[in-house]
Design a protein around this motif. Structure first.
Motif, PDB file in Angstrom:
ATOM      1  N   GLU A 419       0.829  -1.201   0.000  1.00 55.39           N
ATOM      2  CA  GLU A 419       0.000   0.000   0.000  1.00 55.39           C
ATOM      3  C   GLU A 419       0.867   1.256   0.000  1.00 55.39           C
ATOM      4  N   GLN A 420       1.940   1.243   0.791  1.00 58.88           N
ATOM      5  CA  GLN A 420       2.828   2.397   0.859  1.00 58.88           C
ATOM      6  C   GLN A 420       3.554   2.620  -0.458  1.00 58.88           C
ATOM      7  N   ILE A 421       3.932   1.552  -1.143  1.00 58.03           N
ATOM      8  CA  ILE A 421       4.595   1.678  -2.440  1.00 58.03           C
ATOM      9  C   ILE A 421       3.668   2.361  -3.438  1.00 58.03           C
ATOM     10  N   THR A 422       2.404   1.976  -3.422  1.00 59.64           N
ATOM     11  CA  THR A 422       1.423   2.599  -4.309  1.00 59.64           C
ATOM     12  C   THR A 422       1.260   4.082  -3.984  1.00 59.64           C
ATOM     13  N   LEU A 423       1.164   4.398  -2.693  1.00 60.84           N
ATOM     14  CA  LEU A 423       1.023   5.797  -2.282  1.00 60.84           C
ATOM     15  C   LEU A 423       2.246   6.624  -2.681  1.00 60.84           C
ATOM     16  N   ALA A 424       3.433   6.019  -2.579  1.00 60.74           N
ATOM     17  CA  ALA A 424       4.673   6.734  -2.876  1.00 60.74           C
ATOM     18  C   ALA A 424       4.811   7.078  -4.353  1.00 60.74           C
ATOM     19  N   GLU A 425       4.039   6.413  -5.184  1.00 56.47           N
ATOM     20  CA  GLU A 425       4.097   6.688  -6.624  1.00 56.47           C
ATOM     21  C   GLU A 425       3.216   7.860  -7.025  1.00 56.47           C
ATOM     22  N   GLY A 426       2.520   8.447  -6.054  1.00 60.64           N
ATOM     23  CA  GLY A 426       1.777   9.685  -6.298  1.00 60.64           C
ATOM     24  C   GLY A 426       0.315   9.458  -6.591  1.00 60.64           C
ATOM     25  N   PRO A 427      -0.428  10.543  -6.797  1.00 64.40           N
ATOM     26  CA  PRO A 427       0.026  11.938  -6.808  1.00 64.40           C
ATOM     27  C   PRO A 427       0.301  12.463  -5.396  1.00 64.40           C
ATOM     28  N   ALA A 428       1.029  13.597  -5.341  1.00 69.56           N
ATOM     29  CA  ALA A 428       1.409  14.170  -4.053  1.00 69.56           C
ATOM     30  C   ALA A 428       0.614  15.440  -3.760  1.00 69.56           C
ATOM     31  N   ILE A 429       0.391  15.680  -2.486  1.00 71.75           N
ATOM     32  CA  ILE A 429      -0.252  16.909  -2.030  1.00 71.75           C
ATOM     33  C   ILE A 429       0.833  17.970  -1.874  1.00 71.75           C
ATOM     34  N   GLU A 430       0.710  19.077  -2.579  1.00 72.96           N
ATOM     35  CA  GLU A 430       1.731  20.115  -2.529  1.00 72.96           C
ATOM     36  C   GLU A 430       1.609  20.945  -1.258  1.00 72.96           C
ATOM     37  N   LEU A 431       2.751  21.153  -0.601  1.00 74.96           N
ATOM     38  CA  LEU A 431       2.807  21.948   0.621  1.00 74.96           C
ATOM     39  C   LEU A 431       3.416  23.317   0.322  1.00 74.96           C
ATOM     40  N   PRO A 432       3.046  24.334   1.073  1.00 73.79           N
ATOM     41  CA  PRO A 432       3.650  25.655   0.864  1.00 73.79           C
ATOM     42  C   PRO A 432       5.096  25.683   1.345  1.00 73.79           C
ATOM     43  N   ALA A 433       5.837  26.648   0.868  1.00 70.88           N
ATOM     44  CA  ALA A 433       7.271  26.740   1.166  1.00 70.88           C
ATOM     45  C   ALA A 433       7.551  26.928   2.649  1.00 70.88           C
ATOM     46  N   TRP A 434       6.580  27.370   3.425  1.00 69.56           N
ATOM     47  CA  TRP A 434       6.771  27.617   4.861  1.00 69.56           C
ATOM     48  C   TRP A 434       6.195  26.504   5.718  1.00 69.56           C
ATOM     49  N   ASP A 435       5.847  25.372   5.118  1.00 69.68           N
ATOM     50  CA  ASP A 435       5.278  24.263   5.886  1.00 69.68           C
ATOM     51  C   ASP A 435       6.261  23.751   6.926  1.00 69.68           C
ATOM     52  N   SER A 436       5.746  23.093   7.960  1.00 65.58           N
ATOM     53  CA  SER A 436       6.613  22.586   9.025  1.00 65.58           C
ATOM     54  C   SER A 436       7.614  21.559   8.523  1.00 65.58           C
ATOM     55  N   LEU A 437       7.278  20.817   7.458  1.00 70.32           N
ATOM     56  CA  LEU A 437       8.210  19.846   6.904  1.00 70.32           C
ATOM     57  C   LEU A 437       9.352  20.500   6.121  1.00 70.32           C
ATOM     58  N   ALA A 438       9.206  21.786   5.810  1.00 73.98           N
ATOM     59  CA  ALA A 438      10.271  22.473   5.076  1.00 73.98           C
ATOM     60  C   ALA A 438      11.458  22.762   5.952  1.00 73.98           C
TER      61      ALA A 438
END
Length: 438
Positions: A419-438
């Motif tokens: 399931e994770q492999i499928t999720l990793a192939e996208g699509p991705a949710i775009e985050l803003p440049a100031w997101d906490s993961l940045a």
């Protein structure tokens, strides 16, 4: 209407503080030695043993010195362990200056892209300010390092040695950042005037100037070099006139960076979602910063499995939290500040990310793990701060620290669920440049 402190309230606070003699004892200790020393938990050194049930063959460590190149160092450390195992040369090192040079050029190019694309936004808008604030900075992500390697290859450390400005990036970074900000004003004005043809000529001139500045500060990268080394058995090896890409493909052609997935543990974001950060890419069109956000146990298990298969693990973390740089300890109970102040200072991992109290500040490599019947006790960490920190450059981290302060690991797809492999192939949710993961 705001709340105003009264003199009576301040008297009450003072009386409350002084009614306990213990507060005075603690205050004297904290004021004499500092709050971290006063809150230091000596029992940690009895629990972090530096013995690991799974451990890669390691010896020397690298040193990023006064620079923010940890993400490049950690990635090249993963690659050098691969080279060391394959060619029996565990102390072989790659040039970090080489990749640092190309990052400055590529990042300037993408900075101009972002500035032109946001020319219709006000100068003080959040997105424009974020790009301006990042101009000339060193920090980065795993995929930024792998994108540089895939496009430009790698060279041995002796082919492009470290320079003063690579080791101490503040001066050059300030000069480059100022230039990029000045250029941004010109490009915004041209874009707003609709002078797209002129933009092409101007940005080419600007990039040529960035190249000149970087070559002066760091030195030009070699186009060819001779690979020369002795392996661990003292056998001599020489391969002449290699380009950086020829070296990569000939000697490390089995390394496929497309096979890696960044597993993130950011509980302020929804789990089992793929996120991307398009405004932080360093190479236009090829670098895609993405994370698959999952519960922490998946990061633990994937990292253990990759180590057991003989490969180090790149990981992003908040190294400034609960860490002893000199002794090389990473333990979630290292500084008991709540006990020192008599105030509950603990926050959940999600709340630290939400408020900015926690963030991805450093990258290192996992090179060992200690398990007891499947229970993870501690990890061996290869840092890039030289041999004078920790145990000859290596840190030991308990698993509670991993859970609280590790935010991402780079692992092969085979360690993920289907399931994770499928999720990793996208699509991705775009985050803003100031997101906490940045």
């Amino acid at each position: 209407m705001g709340y105003k402190l009264t003199l009576q309230e301040l008297e009450n606070f003072s009386a409350d503080f002084n009614k306990s003699s213990q507060n005075q004892v603690v205050a004297r200790a904290a004021q004499k030695s500092g709050v971290l020393a006063a809150a230091y938990n000596d029992r940690v050194q009895n629990e972090l043993t530096r013995v690991f049930s799974t451990e890669l063959a390691t010896d020397n460590v690298t040193n990023q010195r006064q620079s923010g190149r940890c993400w490049e160092f950690a990635t090249l450390n993963i690659l050098r362990h691969n080279f060391g195992q394959k060619y029996h040369c565990k102390n072989f090192t790659f040039s970090q200056s080489y990749n640092f040079f190309w990052d400055k050029i590529e990042r300037a190019n993408n900075f101009y892209n972002y500035i032109i694309a946001t020319a219709s936004e006000p100068l003080d808008s959040r997105i424009v300010r974020t790009h301006l604030n990042n101009a000339g900075k060193d920090g980065g992500h795993f995929q930024m390092a792998t994108a540089l390697i895939e496009k430009y290859g790698v060279v041995p450390s002796y082919a492009m040695p470290e320079s003063f400005n690579a080791n101490n990036t503040a001066g050059f970074g300030k000069a480059l950042g100022d230039k990029l900000k000045k250029d941004a004003l010109v490009l915004r004005k041209l874009k707003q005037a609709g002078e797209d043809e002129k933009i092409k000529l101007v940005r080419e001139q600007f990039l040529s100037e960035v190249y000149r500045m970087t070559a002066i500060a760091v030195g030009e990268p070699p186009k060819k070099f001779d690979l020369e080394y002795r392996d661990d058995d003292k056998n001599y090896h020489l391969d002449k006139e290699l380009t950086p890409l020829e070296f990569l493909h000939k000697y490390m052609g089995d390394v496929d960076f497309n096979d890696y997935v960044l597993l993130a543990n950011a509980p302020d974001h929804e789990y089992n979602k793929l996120y991307s950060l398009p405004d932080a890419n360093n190479i236009d069109g090829t670098c895609h910063i993405q994370w698959l956000n999952v519960p922490i146990e998946y990061l633990e298990r994937a990292s253990v499995n990759q180590l057991k298969d003989g490969e180090a693990v790149w990981f992003g973390n908040d190294v400034g939290e609960q860490s002893d740089r000199q002794k090389g300890y990473l333990d979630s109970n290292l500084y008991q500040l709540s006990d020192l102040f008599g105030v509950d200072l603990k926050m959940s991992k999600a709340d630290r990310l939400r408020t900015g109290a926690g963030y991805f500040s450093h990258a290192m490599a996992l090179v060992g793990v200690d398990e007891d019947q499947g229970h993870i006790r501690q990890w061996k960490v290869e840092n890039s701060w030289g041999e004078k920190n920790g145990d000859k450059g290596f840190f030991v981290m308990n698993n509670e620290w991993f859970k609280e302060y590790v935010y991402e690991v780079a692992v092969h797809k085979k360690y993920l669920t289907s399931e994770q492999i499928t999720l990793a192939e996208g699509p991705a949710i775009e985050l803003p440049a100031w997101d906490s993961l940045a």
